[in-house]
Write a protein that holds these residues in place. Structure first.
Motif, PDB file in Angstrom:
ATOM      1  N   LEU A  45       0.836  -1.204   0.000  1.00 60.74           N
ATOM      2  CA  LEU A  45       0.000   0.000   0.000  1.00 60.74           C
ATOM      3  C   LEU A  45       0.874   1.258   0.000  1.00 60.74           C
ATOM      4  N   GLY A  46       1.978   1.208   0.758  1.00 52.37           N
ATOM      5  CA  GLY A  46       2.904   2.334   0.755  1.00 52.37           C
ATOM      6  C   GLY A  46       3.500   2.573  -0.618  1.00 52.37           C
ATOM      7  N   ASN A  47       3.808   1.499  -1.341  1.00 52.16           N
ATOM      8  CA  ASN A  47       4.367   1.632  -2.684  1.00 52.16           C
ATOM      9  C   ASN A  47       3.356   2.245  -3.643  1.00 52.16           C
ATOM     10  N   CYS A  85       0.994   4.350  -2.823  1.00 52.78           N
ATOM     11  CA  CYS A  85       0.936   5.780  -2.483  1.00 52.78           C
ATOM     12  C   CYS A  85       2.116   6.534  -3.087  1.00 52.78           C
ATOM     13  N   LEU A 115       1.373   7.098  -6.729  1.00 52.85           N
ATOM     14  CA  LEU A 115       0.368   8.150  -6.935  1.00 52.85           C
ATOM     15  C   LEU A 115       0.972   9.534  -6.738  1.00 52.85           C
ATOM     16  N   ILE A 116       1.918   9.659  -5.818  1.00 55.45           N
ATOM     17  CA  ILE A 116       2.573  10.952  -5.597  1.00 55.45           C
ATOM     18  C   ILE A 116       3.569  11.253  -6.714  1.00 55.45           C
ATOM     19  N   HIS A 137       8.413   6.039   0.797  1.00 52.71           N
ATOM     20  CA  HIS A 137       7.879   4.691   1.006  1.00 52.71           C
ATOM     21  C   HIS A 137       8.072   4.250   2.460  1.00 52.71           C
ATOM     22  N   PHE A 140       5.414   6.028   4.573  1.00 53.87           N
ATOM     23  CA  PHE A 140       4.081   5.499   4.279  1.00 53.87           C
ATOM     24  C   PHE A 140       3.897   4.097   4.874  1.00 53.87           C
ATOM     25  N   PHE A 199       1.139   3.019   7.615  1.00 53.52           N
ATOM     26  CA  PHE A 199       0.145   1.972   7.370  1.00 53.52           C
ATOM     27  C   PHE A 199       0.231   0.863   8.421  1.00 53.52           C
TER      28      PHE A 199
END
Length: 403
Positions: free
Chosen positions: A157-159, A161, A164-165, A331, A334, A338
């Motif tokens: 999930l961090g990857n 995000c 997306l950034i 990463h 994030f 998470f």
């Protein structure tokens, strides 16, 4: 000019200190070198070689181009990268680092990505594979299969995000094939597959030989970095530099209400993820949540060892390393966040139920146990596989040198 001279002086001093340290700590350096070598030929080489070879053949046969056309409507709006980025993302997640960097660099050399698109793509396609997260870290180090679910979710999930950034990074390379009306076109995908295969025009034997030699050359480079950073990490510890750096980290950990004793594992993990994760799991004065947050950051940051491997691969192209390094820091934060957010809804919820039928099936935990067993089997047969592959590589190389 002054900056260049300072850089030269810094590099020369660092190498001199390292050489002196090798002489001062020969036994420790040798043991660290053996540890890095074992990790490479037991785990890294046998796990990455099949992915590297198959990926080279998929690129040569045009399958990657085919996938790229189909995934264009998905990857372009989300991450502002071509559809081939979906292939790199999936292969990078399945095989682990530094696969994402290798595949991105390969597609850049093929001209399927622009420079900016490559820098966006490589920032979120390098990740740890599930086998390492479940088999080595959660079961091997923490002896806790449930924790693997938390670490894996936080990691991936961090990857996402980060991807997306990073879509907002750069101003070029995002205007091609950016039609919002683009649809999945099977005919166009099949045409792209055929045209790419015709353009490559290499016989299957030549393509396979090139795939083997290229993959093994990359893995030899990766092995060198693993051994080098294993030794560096050990020398930094004996030179008390790790403890010195940990003093600065202690202030940050205290501000985040984390135990200061986690500073040494954290610093070690910044250099090499396996050692850092193992040391974190052995800290007794920290809660499991705190250990999970630190481990999540270590896995996401991927360590200077992996980053050096990525830098070496990217140096073969015009792709810059700085965006990748910035993405690793993002990463890390994030993934830790998470891990904190998902602790109650995921980990505690699973632990509170003996049979988590309302969350994840029991078979999922059986699969995690199987991953751990497979990981142990790989350690046992990995050296045999590595030696066999290197023998084949030498035969191919000898034959080409004679011809």
């Amino acid at each position: 000019m002054l900056r260049s001279k300072f850089k030269t002086l810094l590099l020369a001093t660092s190498v001199t200190i390292m050489a002196s340290s090798l002489i001062s700590f020969p036994q420790e350096s040798f043991e660290a070198s053996i540890r890095g070598l074992n990790m490479w030929w037991e785990i890294v080489f046998p796990s990455l070689l099949p992915f590297f070879i198959v990926s080279e053949m998929l690129i040569g046969f045009g399958v990657v181009k085919f996938i790229g056309v189909l995934l264009e409507p998905l990857m372009r709006p989300l991450f502002k990268v071509p559809g081939v980025g979906g292939f790199v993302w999936a292969m990078g997640m399945a095989s682990g680092y530094p696969s994402g960097a290798k595949f991105t660099a390969r597609l850049r050399q093929e001209g399927q990505l622009t420079r900016i698109e490559s820098e966006r793509l490589v920032s979120f396609t390098n990740s740890s594979n599930p086998l390492f997260i479940f088999g080595a870290v959660s079961v091997g180090f923490f002896n806790n299969a449930h924790l693997g679910i938390l670490l894996a979710l936080s990691h991936y999930l961090g990857n996402i995000c980060v991807g997306l950034i990073m879509r907002f990074y750069g101003r070029e390379g995002s205007n091609k094939r950016n039609d919002p009306k683009t649809k999945f076109k099977m005919r166009s995908a099949l045409s792209a597959l055929h045209q790419t295969r015709i353009k490559d025009n290499r016989p299957i034997g030549k393509l396979l030989g090139d795939a083997v030699t290229s993959s093994i050359q990359t893995l030899l480079m990766i092995g060198g970095f693993i051994i080098l950073f294993s030794v560096i990490n050990k020398l930094l510890y004996h030179l008390h530099i790790t403890a010195l750096l940990a003093k600065g980290v202690e202030f940050i950990l205290s501000a985040l209400h984390l135990p200061q004793i986690l500073s040494i594992p954290f610093i070690s993990g910044l250099f090499e993820i396996t050692l850092g994760s193992q040391m974190t799991s052995q800290v007794q004065d920290a809660t499991l949540l705190q250990q999970a947050m630190i481990t999540s950051f270590i896995l996401a940051f991927s360590g200077f060892s992996v980053q050096a491997q990525v830098a070496s691969i990217l140096a073969q192209t015009d792709i810059r390393f700085q965006p990748f390094f910035f993405a690793r820091i993002l990463h890390g934060f994030f993934a830790s966040l998470f891990a904190l957010l998902l602790w109650k809804p995921v980990y505690l919820h699973l632990r509170s139920s003996e049979q988590p039928s309302n969350a994840l099936p029991v078979s999922f935990f059986d699969q995690a146990a199987h991953m751990s067993t497979f990981y142990q089997k790989m350690i046992a047969i990995g050296p045999i596989f590595t030696i066999s592959a290197l023998a084949i590589y030498l035969l191919i190389l000898t034959k080409r040198l004679k011809s």
